[in-house]
Design a protein around this motif. Structure first.
Motif, PDB file in Angstrom:
ATOM      1  N   VAL A 176      -7.349   6.410  -1.948  1.00  0.00           N
ATOM      2  CA  VAL A 176      -7.852   6.574  -3.311  1.00  0.00           C
ATOM      3  C   VAL A 176      -6.714   6.355  -4.298  1.00  0.00           C
ATOM      4  O   VAL A 176      -5.545   6.586  -3.987  1.00  0.00           O
ATOM      5  N   ASP A 177      -7.056   5.909  -5.516  1.00  0.00           N
ATOM      6  CA  ASP A 177      -6.026   5.712  -6.534  1.00  0.00           C
ATOM      7  C   ASP A 177      -5.726   7.028  -7.240  1.00  0.00           C
ATOM      8  O   ASP A 177      -6.275   8.074  -6.915  1.00  0.00           O
ATOM      9  N   LYS A 178      -4.856   6.986  -8.250  1.00  0.00           N
ATOM     10  CA  LYS A 178      -4.442   8.215  -8.929  1.00  0.00           C
ATOM     11  C   LYS A 178      -5.571   8.863  -9.723  1.00  0.00           C
ATOM     12  O   LYS A 178      -5.499  10.030 -10.079  1.00  0.00           O
ATOM     13  N   ASN A 179      -6.636   8.126  -9.987  1.00  0.00           N
ATOM     14  CA  ASN A 179      -7.791   8.672 -10.699  1.00  0.00           C
ATOM     15  C   ASN A 179      -8.883   9.173  -9.757  1.00  0.00           C
ATOM     16  O   ASN A 179      -9.940   9.604 -10.197  1.00  0.00           O
ATOM     17  N   GLY A 180      -8.639   9.067  -8.450  1.00  0.00           N
ATOM     18  CA  GLY A 180      -9.598   9.545  -7.469  1.00  0.00           C
ATOM     19  C   GLY A 180     -10.640   8.526  -7.054  1.00  0.00           C
ATOM     20  O   GLY A 180     -11.558   8.847  -6.309  1.00  0.00           O
ATOM     21  N   LYS A 181     -10.506   7.296  -7.531  1.00  0.00           N
ATOM     22  CA  LYS A 181     -11.467   6.250  -7.150  1.00  0.00           C
ATOM     23  C   LYS A 181     -11.003   5.578  -5.849  1.00  0.00           C
ATOM     24  O   LYS A 181      -9.810   5.386  -5.638  1.00  0.00           O
ATOM     25  N   PRO A 182     -11.937   5.203  -4.984  1.00  0.00           N
ATOM     26  CA  PRO A 182     -11.557   4.533  -3.732  1.00  0.00           C
ATOM     27  C   PRO A 182     -10.864   3.201  -3.991  1.00  0.00           C
ATOM     28  O   PRO A 182     -11.246   2.457  -4.896  1.00  0.00           O
ATOM     29  N   LEU A 183      -9.835   2.925  -3.197  1.00  0.00           N
ATOM     30  CA  LEU A 183      -9.155   1.636  -3.288  1.00  0.00           C
ATOM     31  C   LEU A 183     -10.050   0.544  -2.719  1.00  0.00           C
ATOM     32  O   LEU A 183     -10.906   0.808  -1.872  1.00  0.00           O
ATOM     33  N   ALA A 184      -9.826  -0.674  -3.164  1.00  0.00           N
ATOM     34  CA  ALA A 184     -10.604  -1.808  -2.674  1.00  0.00           C
ATOM     35  C   ALA A 184      -9.711  -3.037  -2.593  1.00  0.00           C
ATOM     36  O   ALA A 184      -8.656  -3.103  -3.229  1.00  0.00           O
ATOM     37  N   GLY A 185     -10.122  -4.000  -1.818  1.00  0.00           N
ATOM     38  CA  GLY A 185      -9.434  -5.280  -1.732  1.00  0.00           C
ATOM     39  C   GLY A 185      -8.029  -5.186  -1.166  1.00  0.00           C
ATOM     40  O   GLY A 185      -7.765  -4.456  -0.213  1.00  0.00           O
ATOM     41  N   ALA A 186      -7.107  -5.927  -1.799  1.00  0.00           N
ATOM     42  CA  ALA A 186      -5.734  -6.006  -1.308  1.00  0.00           C
ATOM     43  C   ALA A 186      -5.022  -4.663  -1.366  1.00  0.00           C
ATOM     44  O   ALA A 186      -4.214  -4.341  -0.491  1.00  0.00           O
ATOM     45  N   ALA A 187      -5.312  -3.857  -2.381  1.00  0.00           N
ATOM     46  CA  ALA A 187      -4.681  -2.541  -2.488  1.00  0.00           C
ATOM     47  C   ALA A 187      -5.069  -1.666  -1.299  1.00  0.00           C
ATOM     48  O   ALA A 187      -4.222  -0.974  -0.730  1.00  0.00           O
ATOM     49  N   LYS A 188      -6.331  -1.702  -0.918  1.00  0.00           N
ATOM     50  CA  LYS A 188      -6.781  -0.900   0.225  1.00  0.00           C
ATOM     51  C   LYS A 188      -6.166  -1.421   1.516  1.00  0.00           C
ATOM     52  O   LYS A 188      -5.709  -0.640   2.353  1.00  0.00           O
ATOM     53  N   ASN A 189      -6.141  -2.741   1.683  1.00  0.00           N
ATOM     54  CA  ASN A 189      -5.558  -3.325   2.892  1.00  0.00           C
ATOM     55  C   ASN A 189      -4.093  -2.941   3.036  1.00  0.00           C
ATOM     56  O   ASN A 189      -3.635  -2.570   4.120  1.00  0.00           O
ATOM     57  N   SER A 190      -3.349  -3.012   1.942  1.00  0.00           N
ATOM     58  CA  SER A 190      -1.939  -2.663   1.956  1.00  0.00           C
ATOM     59  C   SER A 190      -1.747  -1.186   2.288  1.00  0.00           C
ATOM     60  O   SER A 190      -0.901  -0.820   3.106  1.00  0.00           O
ATOM     61  N   PHE A 191      -2.543  -0.336   1.638  1.00  0.00           N
ATOM     62  CA  PHE A 191      -2.448   1.099   1.890  1.00  0.00           C
ATOM     63  C   PHE A 191      -2.773   1.426   3.341  1.00  0.00           C
ATOM     64  O   PHE A 191      -2.069   2.202   3.984  1.00  0.00           O
ATOM     65  N   MET A 192      -3.837   0.850   3.871  1.00  0.00           N
ATOM     66  CA  MET A 192      -4.257   1.122   5.244  1.00  0.00           C
ATOM     67  C   MET A 192      -3.176   0.693   6.243  1.00  0.00           C
ATOM     68  O   MET A 192      -2.868   1.409   7.194  1.00  0.00           O
ATOM     69  N   LYS A 193      -2.599  -0.486   6.021  1.00  0.00           N
ATOM     70  CA  LYS A 193      -1.565  -0.993   6.918  1.00  0.00           C
ATOM     71  C   LYS A 193      -0.366  -0.050   6.936  1.00  0.00           C
ATOM     72  O   LYS A 193       0.139   0.311   7.995  1.00  0.00           O
ATOM     73  N   LYS A 194       0.071   0.384   5.746  1.00  0.00           N
ATOM     74  CA  LYS A 194       1.213   1.288   5.649  1.00  0.00           C
ATOM     75  C   LYS A 194       0.891   2.646   6.271  1.00  0.00           C
ATOM     76  O   LYS A 194       1.689   3.206   7.026  1.00  0.00           O
ATOM     77  N   CYS A 195      -0.263   3.179   5.969  1.00  0.00           N
ATOM     78  CA  CYS A 195      -0.665   4.490   6.473  1.00  0.00           C
ATOM     79  C   CYS A 195      -0.767   4.496   7.997  1.00  0.00           C
ATOM     80  O   CYS A 195      -0.268   5.414   8.652  1.00  0.00           O
ATOM     81  N   GLU A 196      -1.384   3.494   8.563  1.00  0.00           N
ATOM     82  CA  GLU A 196      -1.520   3.418  10.018  1.00  0.00           C
ATOM     83  C   GLU A 196      -0.184   3.228  10.711  1.00  0.00           C
ATOM     84  O   GLU A 196       0.054   3.783  11.780  1.00  0.00           O
ATOM     85  N   LYS A 197       0.708   2.474  10.065  1.00  0.00           N
ATOM     86  CA  LYS A 197       2.047   2.276  10.627  1.00  0.00           C
ATOM     87  C   LYS A 197       2.805   3.599  10.643  1.00  0.00           C
ATOM     88  O   LYS A 197       3.452   3.937  11.624  1.00  0.00           O
ATOM     89  N   GLU A 198       2.719   4.359   9.556  1.00  0.00           N
ATOM     90  CA  GLU A 198       3.373   5.655   9.477  1.00  0.00           C
ATOM     91  C   GLU A 198       2.773   6.635  10.472  1.00  0.00           C
ATOM     92  O   GLU A 198       3.486   7.424  11.094  1.00  0.00           O
ATOM     93  N   ALA A 199       1.464   6.600  10.640  1.00  0.00           N
ATOM     94  CA  ALA A 199       0.802   7.498  11.582  1.00  0.00           C
ATOM     95  C   ALA A 199       1.213   7.186  13.015  1.00  0.00           C
ATOM     96  O   ALA A 199       1.386   8.089  13.826  1.00  0.00           O
TER      97      ALA A 199
END
Length: 87
Positions: free
Chosen positions: A61-84
């Motif tokens: 989610v972004d700083k306003n609480g809205k779900p991420l979409a598109g490239a922002a979500k893909n980037s976040f997911m990749k980073k989060c899964e790598k860290e996990a």
């Protein structure tokens, strides 16, 4: 901001800990017998990866609480899964 990051980190760690326990319980073959050896290891690794992805999707989610979409979500997911996976 630091409190938010700390709470998200703790949530991820607790989710992964529960995922490990849940994956252990699900490690059963089609005949109802517990998996063993390489089959069990492979199953648990795949199960934990999928559980980590679900935890990351919930946090995307972004700083306003809205779900991420598109490239922002893909980037976040990749980073989060790598860290996990590193933990």
């Amino acid at each position: 901001m630091r409190a938010l990051i700390a709470s998200i980190s703790l949530a991820l760690l607790s989710t992964l800990a529960h995922a490990g326990e849940a994956c252990e319980a699900k490690a059963i073959d089609k005949n109802g017998k517990p998996l063993a050896g390489a089959a069990k290891t492979s199953f648990i690794k795949k199960c934990e990866k999928e559980a980590g992805g679900a935890a990351c999707a919930a946090k995307a989610v972004d700083k306003n609480g809205k779900p991420l979409a598109g490239a922002a979500k893909n980037s976040f997911m990749k980073k989060c899964e790598k860290e996990a996976a590193a933990q």
